[in-house]
Design an enzyme around this catalytic site. Structure first.
Site: not given
Ligand SMILES: *[C@@H]1O[C@H](CO)[C@@H](O)[C@H](O)[C@H]1NC(C)=O
Ligand SMILES: *[C@@H]1O[C@H](CO)[C@@H](O)[C@H](O)[C@H]1NC(C)=O
Ligand SMILES: *[C@@H]1O[C@H](CO)[C@@H](O)[C@H](O)[C@H]1NC(C)=O
Ligand SMILES: *[C@@H]1O[C@H](CO)[C@@H](O)[C@H](O)[C@H]1NC(C)=O
Ligand SMILES: *[C@@H]1O[C@H](CO)[C@@H](O)[C@H](O)[C@H]1NC(C)=O
Ligand SMILES: *[C@@H]1O[C@H](CO)[C@@H](O)[C@H](O)[C@H]1NC(C)=O
Ligand SMILES: *[C@@H]1O[C@H](CO)[C@@H](O)[C@H](O)[C@H]1NC(C)=O
Ligand SMILES: *[C@@H]1O[C@H](CO)[C@@H](O)[C@H](O)[C@H]1NC(C)=O
Ligand SMILES: *[C@@H]1O[C@H](CO)[C@@H](O)[C@H](O)[C@H]1NC(C)=O
Ligand SMILES: *[C@@H]1O[C@H](CO)[C@@H](O)[C@H](O)[C@H]1NC(C)=O
Ligand SMILES: *[C@@H]1O[C@H](CO)[C@@H](O)[C@H](O)[C@H]1NC(C)=O
Ligand SMILES: *[C@@H]1O[C@H](CO)[C@@H](O)[C@H](O)[C@H]1NC(C)=O
Length: 833
Positions: A492-493, A611
């Protein structure tokens, strides 16, 4: 009926006997206070009291005459070092002098205000004890502070706070400094250079938790520091205090609680306080607490009962039977602050750094490995050491040969205090440890084979056992290249970089995150890695190791088989049909909340995640939630770690709290907002910012509140879940909690610990108000319209960078830019250098 009343009265009188005996603001001259008799005088509304407080309760108890707030001393007659025994007395003399007498009748402190026409002594509700004569105030505790600054108190350059050998000053240029032994300044915070030519600066702490500096030449006070609970809570006393450990902190204390919590510390890394461990002492961390020990076995603690008193040589250098030698201390440095350094810094390499000290008049030296090529030669007779695996420097200390290094940390600390351990004890301990390990391993083997049909489970357990020592493993970049097969399998990124799957030499599966945009130097990076890896919790992803080589910065995490939460929630984004029932979702919601609570409230350095979103909530084999990416917001931004203030952070659209765009401080409450959005998504299976015909072309989160307000829960809940049955009471609780969390005003949002209790149903949850308030918010006495910033948020997808709307926060500069779905905001507290 009568009995309870009487016992209640009795309780009241036994708790506050003295407040009733003398609850008067005016203290008549001629009054005498003793530790055992009239011990307390209260301010008019009983917020502060003056009297003796116990300092130590051994067989010879000692007391200090102090002004206190619920038992917390905020001013002490004569400062920290002055105490008296139970026969001591405090006198308000008829001639206007205040005196503290010790048990034998000698004067240990006095105000020096005799014969100045003093007629009254007053303790007011701000904690100020003042002596007045016909024409005004002659003397007050606010003018002669000891170690504390209270709200409404003016601290000026003429004053000083003291605690032991440490002092705090306001320099007339506006710098705030902490000084050791009136000679070495180990902390200095300057005003932004746009403020210059101050005439008479004064420092205050506002009751909401900001520390401000004012001067007649300023148009408005400059904010120097925000406490982490800035503006939160009601009836909380906040004060600044210079502690005996040399740190300067903001404390918050709720009325009546009798306890205080530190909300900001000037020197974030306690070991960087000069002289914290005394002369020749070396400071390091045992888990999370700073501990002091001696540089080597050639030294012994001055006071075995108090390691902070420093160390002394067992054999003086002048009396060495043999020649002296330099003993090497890895990952250690001897602290050096101006003005001491100037004549003692040399540009020489490590071996010269060692030999120059051996030959010269020098007690120790430090060779920095931070790229500067510097060597500090310590000639002073007081040296203060710091060791940490994250420090790249090597130090040397001169001792009589042979130099005997400390044994490894755990045993070393015990050895110095307990003396030599007989060899047979060592043998037995080693044998038992080995046997224990064998048994543990055997047990694990048995446990794995029994519980997991797949053999793969074993290697993970085995590897974690190997890494259980806690310290992060440092990998070579080459090694990680091999591990990830040249970064082939992308998992993933995210906002901080791309994640690849890897398999370590011992077959442990790991997730390797290649960080992007890290501007930090090697040293800061290692410090942050040390912080992240010392943060362990069941609901946080575990950091196994890291790599820092050239410009490569990688983090190696444990691998989570079930990936991230988003792939289970949003059917429209992931058509593979993965699905979780309510029970599993509720456990994930609770686990996530517990993980975040730990970050906010329970670990040493409070970490604001910045985040939180479904992509950063990972699921292990048993669908336990594990929060990932914590601590990274700090990594991408080099300057903040000294000030616990985020200066540059990244977040994700849809999960960002309104204060991000409104030029307001980011606190743990911003995480609560993001969590609330995630919780709503867990219940609904839809993105909170989704806009569709279904939702009447409104953002889903706003529409959901309207439905909730009408009692229409079914329309919010994920349709797929309804078929599998669910605990409707839990669902409603979760929905209510989510709306509490996404309140626009940070102060309205619950803290994370309370969120957990609300979800668990331990405390009742009231019906939340509409998240988007239209009322005006008031911060720092200056009103500003908050709803304008929210409309900026809701149209953010297309809008230009948001411009700061508030001029009252001139202490912060904001720039924002948008890249992909990640939003980066850079703020800086301009006064902080
Ligand atoms: C307590 O204070 C009262 C009033 O000032 C005084 O008369 C009395 O002597 C004091 N008692 C003691 C033990 O100091
Ligand atoms: C009284 O006690 C103080 C310490 O509390 C001590 O310094 C002083 O010498 C003593 N004086 C007499 C006369 O004993
Ligand atoms: C009050 O104290 C001040 C300062 O010590 C002195 O200058 C003044 O004369 C005093 N006033 C009276 C009325 O004693
Ligand atoms: C006492 O007075 C202070 C200062 O006026 C005020 O801040 C505080 O709220 C008051 N406390 C109570 C319990 O009334
Ligand atoms: C409190 O202290 C200040 C000095 O900082 C003094 O001028 C003032 O008069 C004091 N307050 C009262 C109520 O006496
Ligand atoms: C503090 O400074 C004084 C002189 O300024 C010196 O005599 C004393 O030894 C110093 N204290 C320590 C612990 O070095
Ligand atoms: C104030 O701090 C600045 C920045 O650290 C420093 O350059 C300056 O010398 C300091 N001024 C004083 C008077 O200490
Ligand atoms: C000082 O603050 C102003 C805004 O108040 C800012 O524009 C300026 O860049 C700051 N200067 C420094 C040196 O940080
Ligand atoms: C401060 O004072 C110096 C010399 O007195 C002057 O050159 C400078 O312009 C002043 N700065 C400000 C901002 O007033
Ligand atoms: C280090 O921490 C452990 C556990 O917290 C404690 O048992 C031990 O005594 C500590 N060691 C020192 C030197 O403080
Ligand atoms: C250390 O503490 C023990 C017991 O509390 C006491 O017997 C001993 O005298 C103390 N040692 C020193 C140097 O104070
Ligand atoms: C001590 O040092 C001197 C001068 O460096 C040297 O000549 C001598 O051999 C040394 N002695 C020992 C026992 O190492």
């Amino acid at each position: 009926m009568v009995k309870p009343t009487i016992s209640l009265l009795f309780l009241v009188f036994s708790v506050f006997p003295l407040l009733f005996s003398l609850a008067s603001a005016n203290i008549p001259l001629g009054t005498t206070l003793t530790p055992s008799g009239n011990t307390s005088l209260a301010s008019p509304n009983v917020t502060f009291s003056f009297g003796f407080i116990p300092i130590s309760a051994t067989n010879s108890p000692s007391f200090a005459a102090a002004i206190s707030y619920s038992g917390i001393a905020v001013w002490k007659a004569g400062g920290d070092s002055v105490t008296v025994d139970s026969n001591g007395a405090f006198q308000f003399l008829q001639n206007g002098n205040l005196r503290l007498l010790s048990g034998n009748g000698s004067v240990v402190w006095e105000s020096g205000t005799a014969n100045r026409g003093i007629t009254t002594a007053i303790l007011d509700d701000s904690g100020n004890l003042s002596l007045k004569n016909g024409s005004g105030t002659v003397w007050s505790t606010f003018d002669y502070p000891t170690d504390t600054i209270l709200p409404t108190q003016n601290f000026t350059p003429a004053m000083v706070l003291r605690s032991g050998v440490y002092s705090f000053n306001l320099v007339s240029t506006g710098n705030l400094t902490l000084t050791w032994n009136d000679s070495i300044v180990y902390w200095n915070q300057a005003l932004n250079s746009t403020y210059s030519n101050l005439t008479s600066p004064n420092l205050n702490i506002q009751s909401i938790g900001t520390v401000t500096l004012n001067d007649p030449t300023f148009s408005s006070p400059a904010i120097m520091v925000y406490s982490s609970d800035y503006g939160e809570g009601t009836d909380v006393l906040r004060f600044l205090k210079l502690d005996s450990d040399g740190n300067f902190r903001i404390y918050s204390s709720a009325r009546g609680s009798g306890s205080d919590t530190d909300r900001w510390a000037a020197v974030e890394d306690q070991c960087l306080v000069f002289g914290y461990c005394g002369n020749m002492g070396v400071c390091g961390y045992n888990d999370t607490t700073p501990v002091c020990r001696c540089p080597s076995e050639n030294f012994a603690l001055v006071d075995p009962n108090d390691s902070r008193k420093g160390c002394q040589r067992k054999v003086a250098l002048e009396a060495c039977p043999d020649n002296a030698t330099m003993l090497q201390l890895d990952h250690a440095q001897f602290l050096t602050y101006p003005p001491e350094i100037s004549s003692q810094v040399f540009f020489v390499a490590i071996s010269a750094c060692k030999s120059n000290c051996l030959q010269g008049h020098c007690t120790a030296s430090t060779s920095l490995a931070d790229g500067t090529g510097q060597c500090y030669i310590k000639v002073s007779n007081f040296i203060s050491g710091y060791e940490s695996p994250a420090l790249p420097s090597t130090s040397f200390v001169k001792v009589c040969s042979p130099g005997i290094p400390n044994s490894p940390p755990s045993e070393g600390a015990r050895d110095t205090t307990a003396g030599k351990v007989p060899p047979w004890v060592v043998l037995v301990v080693v044998a038992v440890t080995l046997l224990g390990l064998v048994l543990l391993e055997g047990g694990l083997w048995w446990w794995c084979c029994r519980n997991s049909p797949k053999f793969g489970g074993l290697s993970t357990q085995y590897a974690l056992l190997e890494y259980a020592s806690g310290a992060p493993v440092q990998f070579l970049f080459k090694e990680l290249q091999r591990t990830t097969k040249e970064f082939k399998e992308k998992l993933g990124a995210g906002g901080f970089g791309t994640v690849y799957k890897g398999i370590l030499a011992n077959k442990t599966v790991v997730a390797v995150k290649q960080l992007e945009g890290i501007e930090q130097g090697e040293k800061q990076f290692r410090m942050e890695v040390a912080t992240i890896s010392s943060t362990h919790h069941l609901n946080l992803v575990r950091l196994i190791g890291f790599c820092s080589e050239g410009r490569h910065r990688l983090l190696v995490y444990e691998f989570m088989k079930n990936g991230s939460l988003d792939s289970f929630l949003f059917a429209s984004e992931d058509p593979s049909g993965k699905f979780l029932d309510w029970e599993a979702r509720f456990n994930i919601a609770l686990g996530t909340a517990r993980g975040i609570t730990y970050l906010h409230e329970e670990c040493r350095d409070c970490i604001v995640h910045c985040d939180i979103k479904p992509e950063n909530i990972l699921l292990d084999d048993n669908y336990n939630a594990k929060v990932s990416d914590f601590g990274l917001a700090k990594l991408v931004n080099p300057k903040d770690h000294r000030y616990r203030t985020l200066t540059s952070v990244r977040g994700t659209r849809g999960y960002l709290a309104p204060e991000w765009l409104a030029n307001l401080p980011i606190t743990s409450k911003s995480d609560v907002y993001s969590y609330g959005m995630v919780l709503l998504e867990i219940v609904s299976g839809r993105r909170n910012f989704e806009v569709s015909e279904d939702t009447g072309r409104k953002k889903f989160s706003l529409w959901a509140y309207e439905e909730f307000d009408r009692g229409n829960m079914e329309s919010i809940v994920d349709k797929r879940m309804a078929e599998h049955g669910m605990d409707m009471e839990q669902v409603i609780r979760a929905i209510q909690v989510s709306f509490w969390c996404i309140q626009e005003q940070p102060s309205q949002r619950p803290v994370m610990g309370k969120v957990v209790q609300m979800l668990e149903g331990i405390i009742a949850t009231e019906k939340p108000p509409a998240p988007k308030a239209t009322a005006e918010g008031s911060v720092n006495g200056t009103s500003m319209n908050v709803s304008s910033t929210v409309s900026a948020l809701s149209t953010f997808g297309t809008s230009a960078p948001v411009v700061s709307s508030s001029s009252s926060f001139h202490a912060i500069g904001v720039s924002s830019s948008q890249s992909g779905s990640n939003i980066e905001r850079t703020t800086s507290l301009v006064q902080l250098n």
